[in-house]
Each structure stands twice: as structure tokens, then as C-alpha cells.
Design an enzyme around this catalytic site. Structure first.
Site, PDB file in Angstrom:
ATOM      1  N   CYS A 122      -4.217  11.024   1.288  1.00 15.48           N
ATOM      2  CA  CYS A 122      -3.275   9.409   1.232  1.00 15.48           C
ATOM      3  C   CYS A 122      -1.895   9.704   0.643  1.00 15.48           C
ATOM      4  CB  CYS A 122      -4.141   8.860  -0.236  1.00 15.48           C
ATOM      5  SG  CYS A 122      -5.797   8.692   0.352  1.00 15.48           S
TER       6      CYS A 122
ATOM      7  N   LYS B 257       0.770  -1.264   0.027  1.00 17.10           N
ATOM      8  CA  LYS B 257      -0.146  -0.166  -0.012  1.00 17.10           C
ATOM      9  C   LYS B 257       0.769   1.390  -0.032  1.00 17.10           C
ATOM     10  CE  LYS B 257      -3.162   3.023   0.462  1.00 17.10           C
ATOM     11  NZ  LYS B 257      -4.183   3.144  -0.230  1.00 17.10           N
TER      12      LYS B 257
HETATM   13  N1  SAJ Z   1      -1.997  14.885  -8.867  1.00 12.84           N
HETATM   14  C1  SAJ Z   1      -0.929  15.589  -9.436  1.00 12.84           C
HETATM   15  N2  SAJ Z   1      -0.554  15.166 -10.543  1.00 12.84           N
HETATM   16  C2  SAJ Z   1      -1.055  14.012 -11.345  1.00 12.84           C
HETATM   17  C3  SAJ Z   1      -1.987  13.223 -10.580  1.00 12.84           C
HETATM   18  C4  SAJ Z   1      -2.320  13.698  -9.256  1.00 12.84           C
HETATM   19  O1  SAJ Z   1      -0.485  16.529  -9.024  1.00 12.84           O
HETATM   20  O2  SAJ Z   1      -0.611  13.620 -12.437  1.00 12.84           O
HETATM   21  C5  SAJ Z   1      -2.172  15.370  -7.534  1.00 12.84           C
HETATM   22  C6  SAJ Z   1      -3.956  15.384  -7.322  1.00 12.84           C
HETATM   23  O3  SAJ Z   1      -4.134  16.636  -7.778  1.00 12.84           O
HETATM   24  C7  SAJ Z   1      -4.044  15.246  -5.856  1.00 12.84           C
HETATM   25  C8  SAJ Z   1      -3.149  14.391  -5.477  1.00 12.84           C
HETATM   26  O4  SAJ Z   1      -2.071  14.296  -6.395  1.00 12.84           O
HETATM   27  O5  SAJ Z   1      -3.836  16.399  -4.999  1.00 12.84           O
HETATM   28  C9  SAJ Z   1      -3.505  12.806  -5.126  1.00 12.84           C
HETATM   29  O6  SAJ Z   1      -4.411  12.420  -5.867  1.00 12.84           O
HETATM   30  P1  SAJ Z   1      -4.605  11.071  -6.923  1.00 12.84           P
HETATM   31  O7  SAJ Z   1      -5.818  10.965  -8.011  1.00 12.84           O
HETATM   32  O8  SAJ Z   1      -3.125  10.831  -7.358  1.00 12.84           O
HETATM   33  O9  SAJ Z   1      -4.757  10.180  -5.582  1.00 12.84           O
HETATM   34  P2  SAJ Z   1      -5.575  10.079  -4.483  1.00 12.84           P
HETATM   35  O10 SAJ Z   1      -5.016  10.446  -3.164  1.00 12.84           O
HETATM   36  O11 SAJ Z   1      -7.072  10.525  -4.561  1.00 12.84           O
HETATM   37  O12 SAJ Z   1      -5.772   8.504  -4.276  1.00 12.84           O
HETATM   38  C10 SAJ Z   1      -4.653   7.751  -4.050  1.00 12.84           C
HETATM   39  C11 SAJ Z   1      -4.807   6.503  -5.099  1.00 12.84           C
HETATM   40  N3  SAJ Z   1      -3.618   5.683  -5.236  1.00 12.84           N
HETATM   41  C12 SAJ Z   1      -2.799   5.712  -6.311  1.00 12.84           C
HETATM   42  O13 SAJ Z   1      -3.186   5.885  -7.408  1.00 12.84           O
HETATM   43  C13 SAJ Z   1      -1.601   4.889  -6.184  1.00 12.84           C
HETATM   44  C14 SAJ Z   1      -5.784   5.648  -4.716  1.00 12.84           C
HETATM   45  O14 SAJ Z   1      -5.902   4.268  -5.629  1.00 12.84           O
HETATM   46  C15 SAJ Z   1      -5.446   5.023  -3.259  1.00 12.84           C
HETATM   47  O15 SAJ Z   1      -6.437   4.228  -3.007  1.00 12.84           O
HETATM   48  C16 SAJ Z   1      -5.827   6.420  -2.360  1.00 12.84           C
HETATM   49  O16 SAJ Z   1      -4.627   7.195  -2.850  1.00 12.84           O
HETATM   50  C17 SAJ Z   1      -5.584   6.080  -0.883  1.00 12.84           C
HETATM   51  O17 SAJ Z   1      -6.536   5.954  -0.449  1.00 12.84           O
HETATM   52  O18 SAJ Z   1      -4.540   5.648  -0.467  1.00 12.84           O
END
Ligand code: SAJ
Length: 433
Positions: free
Chosen positions: A269, A215
Site C-alpha cells: 500500500c 485514499k
Molecule cells: N512504517 C515505518 N514507520 C512507522 C510506521 C510504519 O517505517 O512509523 C513502515 C512499516 O514497517 C511498513 C510500512 O511502513 O513497512 C507500512 O506499514 P503501515 O502499518 O504504516 O501501513 P500498511 O501499509 O500496513 O497499511 C496502510 C494503512 N494506511 C494508513 O495508515 C494511512 C491502512 O489503513 C491502509 O488501508 C493500507 O495502507 C492500504 O491498504 O492502503
């Protein structure tokens, strides 16, 4: 193992979808939460969070009589702990002069303590909350063993991380592969039997500490990837290239997949979990630490971009579009957009923010207005902080009619192309100079 009744502790972003999905698959579920507001909202048939499809699932679960909520646990065949594991706001660790954040495991500890009086021989306990490696064996098992039952012998114990993406939780809960890490093979097998009630993805069995690492590795990998994108966005400004175009082309390489730069990494997360690894082994996590720092600094990069766009910020009127941590969600936790607004305000800017998914965000010191129109009506600059669909779909001539502002600060490449400058806007885009 045959499971007829489950007790889910924690009815938040993960616990509530999980509890209601089990209930709609015919299993009796008691959902437990320590927050009276959460319980009263659910008892009135409403939900306290925005997640597509959740309301319908909870309604169905309440209607079929399989879900009920309570302040305290009840005896059950299985217990699932899905409580928050944030970090401490007021405490840090330090290694080699560098500060790192510390995991706050109090909610896991008290959920485990709450289970003890109800734990019976043959029960299964699953921890879903993201936790530092070894939490299941070193923290959870000793608490549960206060029941005088032995983990792995008298009751089954496993770690099974939730891996669902906010915005797509209900679909991913069912379709994603599920990892079950038992303290014994029997515990893993029991976990598999439990989640097989609705999981259609592969169910992979391993040990508890490996599952915890998996995780943390997933979210840390994403954090590091976003950090490199953010660092590239700074380099692009330095070398006068368009980082979005450069990333698009680099990603045509079959083994390259760079994520997107932006105002920073938020949510509960990805901006939190890598710290669990740093805390556990600061001497072994230099890259992870550096990535966290790069992403945490990113709101300052947006702030500098705003200075470039507007010069002095004192008394300048800025419309901030979006406050949530990412598009199409109402979650403001650890949101870099909120941090950007605060940085602008600290420098004397007058910011009006609009968050369509949380029109009344109740953030101290931040002026939020309910509509885009009222945010931009008297602005000098419009700062796009979150790629919400309703913002991205705005047409340049429509925005030009709504606002006297002709300066756009686009932090998420939501408004690419020439149309904006053709409509009279001067566009300052993150990662493009
Ligand atoms: N972000 C960026 N650039 C990107 C992608 C995301 O700046 O290219 C930013 C987003 O705007 C946000 C943050 O990153 O602020 C996180 O967003 P996210 O969509 O990447 O992830 P979370 O936090 O919503 O969900 C993540 C997911 N983990 C992965 O994709 C590895 C999800 O599958 C997990 O279940 C979740 O964390 C969790 O609960 O741990």
C-alpha cells in the site's frame, strides 16, 4: 437499494475479509478469484493468508451457507472489485531524468471485463482497489459500458477505498469510516446502502475521483511522514543524538506527530500508492517523489550501519530477525527486511533469517530457518529488522545464552535501554551513533 446478493472479485487481503464479513451479515456472496490455489484452499475450509480473526469469519460464512467461491462471476445485485493494483516491475516512466514507477491496472481491467456479461440494469459496481485518480470514470466505466448499459444511468458505479490496517482488518472493516464516491449521487447512495450492512463507522458520500484522491492522500501522507522520520534518523547520526529520544520529545508538542524510522517502507500500500500520484502528475509531485526515494533508500542505511558494526561483511555470519514488511503480519511483499538481507548477502555476508509468521518463506537465494534459536546459534551479529512481539520480548540474558554473537544491529528500536549493553552486547541502533 436492497441488496441480497454480492459478487466479490478478488479474494486477497481485502476481498476475502470483505466477502466473508458480508456473508456473516446475512448477504449471499459469491467470491471469485482467478487463482485456483486460492479457490481450492477455501473449498477445503482453509485460508491462504494470515490475518487475525479471518479464519473464524470465513468458517462462519461457509458454515451459514452464505459464502461460496467460484472461478467466474455470477449475476448479482452488486459487484465489488478488490483485486491487486501493483506497479510494473519492468517498466518505468521518466520525468526530468527521474524515473518513476507505473501502475499495473491489468487485474482491474480483467475483473471489469469479467463482470460485463453478468451486468444487469440497476446493478451496483464498486471498485475498492487503490487506483490512480480518475480510474473509475476513465478506465472502469468504459469497460463496463461494453454491456450496452450506461454508468450512472442504467447501472450504479462507485469507488470505495479499503482503508483497513493489515493485522486489524476485520475490526477496522466494521469500525472505520467508509468513503463512497459515486459517479452520480444515486451511485453513492447505493454504495452507502451496501456497506451499511456491516459498517459501524460514518459512511461519507462524495464523488468517485475525490474518493480515489482521499485514499492516495492518506497513504502518501503516511509515506511522507515516515520519510521525514527516516531522514531525521540520518541527521541524528550526523549530530550524534538519539533520534528515538528526539522524536519522543518532539511528539510531546500538541501539533507534532512524527512516525518511526526503520529499515524502510514496505507492503502493498504505502510503498506503492504514492507512485500513482507521481505517475498521474510528475511535474506536481516533487515532495512525494522525494519521500518515496528516501524510504526506498532506507535499506541501504541499514546496510551501512551493518558495515559500521562489522567492518567487512565478507563471510560474516548474521542472523536476520524478521522478513515481513511490518510487525505481526506474514506479508513479505515489498518488504525492506528482505531487501536488507539481500544487500548483506551481496556483500558476502552469510545470513540466516527467521520469520515467525512465515517459517518457510520460499524466497529465492535467502536462507530462512524456522526458529530464532537456529538463526542465532552460530551468528556473529544479530540484526533486528521487524518489531515482532516475540523478538521485542526477548530478554538480553536469554539471547546471550542462545548466541555467541555480541553485536546487535537494532533497526527498529526494539531493544532500547541499557540492559543489552549490561548483558555484554555492543548495540548499533539505527538513528543513534
Ligand atoms: N512504517 C515505518 N514507520 C512507522 C510506521 C510504519 O517505517 O512509523 C513502515 C512499516 O514497517 C511498513 C510500512 O511502513 O513497512 C507500512 O506499514 P503501515 O502499518 O504504516 O501501513 P500498511 O501499509 O500496513 O497499511 C496502510 C494503512 N494506511 C494508513 O495508515 C494511512 C491502512 O489503513 C491502509 O488501508 C493500507 O495502507 C492500504 O491498504 O492502503
Amino acid at each position: 437499494m436492497k441488496i441480497n446478493k454480492i459478487c466479490v472479485l478478488g479474494l486477497g487481503y481485502i476481498g476475502l475479509p470483505t466477502a466473508s464479513t458480508f456473508a456473516t451479515h446475512g448477504i449471499s456472496v459469491v467470491g471469485v478469484d482467478v487463482n485456483p490455489h486460492v479457490l481450492s484452499t477455501l473449498r477445503e475450509g482453509r485460508i491462504h493468508i494470515h490475518e487475525p480473526g479471518l479464519r473464524e469469519t470465513v468458517e462462519a460464512a461457509l458454515r451459514n451457507g452464505k459464502l461460496h467461491v467460484s472461478e467466474t462471476p455470477e449475476e448479482a445485485d452488486a459487484f465489488i472489485i478488490a483485486v491487486p493494483t501493483p506497479f510494473y516491475e519492468d517498466r518505468t516512466g521518466e520525468y526530468n531524468g527521474q524515473k518513476y514507477k507505473l501502475a499495473d491496472m491489468r487485474a482491474v481491467t480483467s475483473a471489469a471485463e469479467a463482470i460485463v456479461p453478468y451486468l444487469r440494469k440497476g446493478n451496483l459496481v464498486v471498485l475498492e482497489s487503490t487506483s490512480p485518480p480518475r480510474t473509475t470514470v476513465d478506465l472502469l466505466a468504459p469497460i463496463l459500458e461494453k454491456s450496452a448499459l450506461k454508468a450512472g444511468k442504467d447501472f450504479l458505479l462507485a469507488y470505495s477505498p479499503e482503508r483497513v490496517l493489515p493485522g486489524q482488518i476485520l475490526r477496522e472493516l466494521v469500525e472505520n469510516a467508509r468513503v463512497i464516491g459515486g459517479v452520480t449521487p444515486e451511485s453513492s447512495a447505493a454504495g452507502r446502502d451496501l456497506y451499511a450492512a456491516f459498517v459501524q463507522g460514518e459512511i461519507v458520500q462524495t464523488d468517485a475521483t475525490t474518493a480515489e484522491m482521499v485514499k492516495l492522500m492518506e497513504n502518501t501522507y503516511r509515506d511522507v511522514n515516515i520519510a521525514i522520520a527516516n531522514e531525521f534518523s540520518r541527521l541524528a547520526g550526523h549530530f550524534r543524538v538519539d533520534v528515538w529520544e528526539a522524536i519522543r520529545i518532539a511528539n510531546l508538542h500538541p501539533r507534532v506527530k512524527i512516525l518511526n524510522p526503520g529499515p524502510g517502507v514496505g507492503g502493498h500500500c504505502i510503498s506503492v500508492d504514492p507512485w500513482f500520484l507521481v505517475e498521474a502528475a510528475p511535474e506536481l509531485t516533487r515532495l512525494i517523489y522525494a519521500a518515496r526515494r528516501v524510504n526506498d533508500d532506507q535499506p541501504h542505511v541499514v546496510f551501512s550501519l551493518s558495515r559500521t558494526a562489522l567492518g567487512s561483511l565478507r563471510g560474516r555470519r548474521i542472523a536476520a530477525l524478521g522478513l515481513s514488511y511490518k510487525p505481526e503480519v506474514d506479508d513479505l511483499r515489498e518488504s525492506p527486511a528482505v531487501e536488507v538481507v539481500r544487500l548483506l548477502q551481496n556483500e558476502g555476508a552469510i545470513v540466516k533469517a527467521v520469520e515467525p509468521f512465515k517459517p518457510e518463506p520460499n524466497l529465492e537465494g535467502i536462507t530462512a530457518v524456522p526458529t530464532l534459536e537456529s538463526a542465532v546459534e552460530d551468528a556473529e551479529a544479530v540484526c533486528l529488522l521487524v518489531n515482532h512481539r516475540s523478538f521485542v520480548e526477548l530478554k538480553p540474558d536469554r539471547l546471550a545464552r542462545l548466541t555467541p554473537a555480541r553485536i546487535l544491529i537494532d533497526c527498529v528500536n526494539g531493544w532500547p535501554g541499557e540492559a543489552w549493553s549490561q548483558a555484554g552486547f555492543k548495540v548499533f541502533r539505527l538513528g543513534v551513533s
